[in-house]
Design an enzyme around this catalytic site. Sequence first.
Site, mmCIF file in Angstrom:
data_model
loop_
_atom_site.group_PDB
_atom_site.id
_atom_site.type_symbol
_atom_site.label_atom_id
_atom_site.label_comp_id
_atom_site.label_asym_id
_atom_site.label_seq_id
_atom_site.Cartn_x
_atom_site.Cartn_y
_atom_site.Cartn_z
ATOM 1 N N SER A 1 44.943 56.314 59.605
ATOM 2 C CA SER A 1 43.624 56.619 60.270
ATOM 3 C C SER A 1 43.327 55.631 61.198
ATOM 4 O O SER A 1 42.392 55.846 61.942
ATOM 5 C CB SER A 1 42.796 56.401 58.823
ATOM 6 O OG SER A 1 42.893 55.283 58.228
ATOM 7 N N ASP B 1 51.432 53.820 55.808
ATOM 8 C CA ASP B 1 51.709 55.250 55.906
ATOM 9 C C ASP B 1 52.871 55.345 57.001
ATOM 10 O O ASP B 1 52.913 54.683 57.775
ATOM 11 C CB ASP B 1 50.406 55.582 56.561
ATOM 12 C CG ASP B 1 49.234 56.395 55.668
ATOM 13 O OD1 ASP B 1 49.941 56.669 54.543
ATOM 14 O OD2 ASP B 1 48.230 56.395 55.960
ATOM 15 N N GLU C 1 43.302 63.139 47.751
ATOM 16 C CA GLU C 1 42.040 63.196 48.744
ATOM 17 C C GLU C 1 41.693 64.193 48.312
ATOM 18 O O GLU C 1 42.101 65.593 48.605
ATOM 19 C CB GLU C 1 42.669 62.914 50.005
ATOM 20 C CG GLU C 1 41.616 63.005 51.198
ATOM 21 C CD GLU C 1 41.786 62.288 52.566
ATOM 22 O OE1 GLU C 1 43.170 61.894 52.611
ATOM 23 O OE2 GLU C 1 41.225 62.440 53.442
HETATM 24 O O1 KIV Z 1 45.294 57.005 56.448
HETATM 25 C C1 KIV Z 1 44.357 56.685 55.596
HETATM 26 O O2 KIV Z 1 43.438 55.946 55.744
HETATM 27 C C2 KIV Z 1 44.662 57.498 54.357
HETATM 28 C C3 KIV Z 1 43.307 57.085 53.348
HETATM 29 C C4 KIV Z 1 42.254 57.854 53.676
HETATM 30 C C5 KIV Z 1 43.752 57.474 52.235
HETATM 31 O O3 KIV Z 1 45.485 57.998 54.183
#
Ligand code: KIV
Length: 272
Positions: free
Chosen positions: A53, A91, A190
Amino acid sequence: MSVAKKEYKRITVKSLVEMKQNGEKISMLTSYDYSMAKIVDAANVDVILVGDSASNVIAGHETTLPVTLDQMIYHASSVVRAAKRALVVVDIPFGSYQSDSKEALRSAIRIMKESGAHAVKVEGGSEIKQSVIRILEAGIPVMGHLGLTPQSIYKFGTYTVRAKEEEEAHKLKEDAKMLEELGCFGIVLEKIPAKLAKEVAESVSIPIIGIGAGGGVDGQVLVVHDLLGMTHEFNPRFLRRYMNLYEDMGNAISQYVDDVKSRDFPNENESY
Ligand code: KIV
């Protein structure tokens, strides 16, 4: 129900499973830079997610797709320097693990080696099974992410609630079981119905962290900019805003502009 909280010097993937077993809810929040991560860590958030994100809230892209592996490593290493207690999960960005499992492992190793993070997160179920296996075999903890998986937004077409239909709900349950069996230490769910999320949380022994997945799961995650009200145009039903920083920061900055223009700033005490 209030649950006695155990004090942890450093949260590990094992502590999270222990928290689930003890009925202690897990708090998870995103961060992308040192200053924010310092505040988040000091506030005793259990898991800091360096989410892709970052592509939206830091870089201003419409989706999470454009953020690169190098950029994620930069964000992650800044967060790792700040986090003294929280587990830092990063991520793996779109395009860095989908083509084959060797590429997935290379990306995961780069994140762990170059940022010092503690675990990685990937989106998807059976489609990425081989990648998950290979990363886990290298000794890297993996968190799954099912339901609304923003890296697949162009396949879904919208950001609406996922797995409302039986077929998709069934696949999600199977995928959660598979990720648990492979050895993932947790799963983010999610934007899915609360009833389904609760069912999944009760069917696996690893922690299920929800975002828009109701209160029946083992923990919650939000994007820190949303929680603080910095992203005022994003208003999903699941979001609880604890501040309105968009307005407060805007007012403070306007005041600074006025003070400069009116020669009020700097005054004598603020000068050498
Ligand atoms: O990238 C992110 O912030 C996420 C969350 C929304 C779980 O994957």
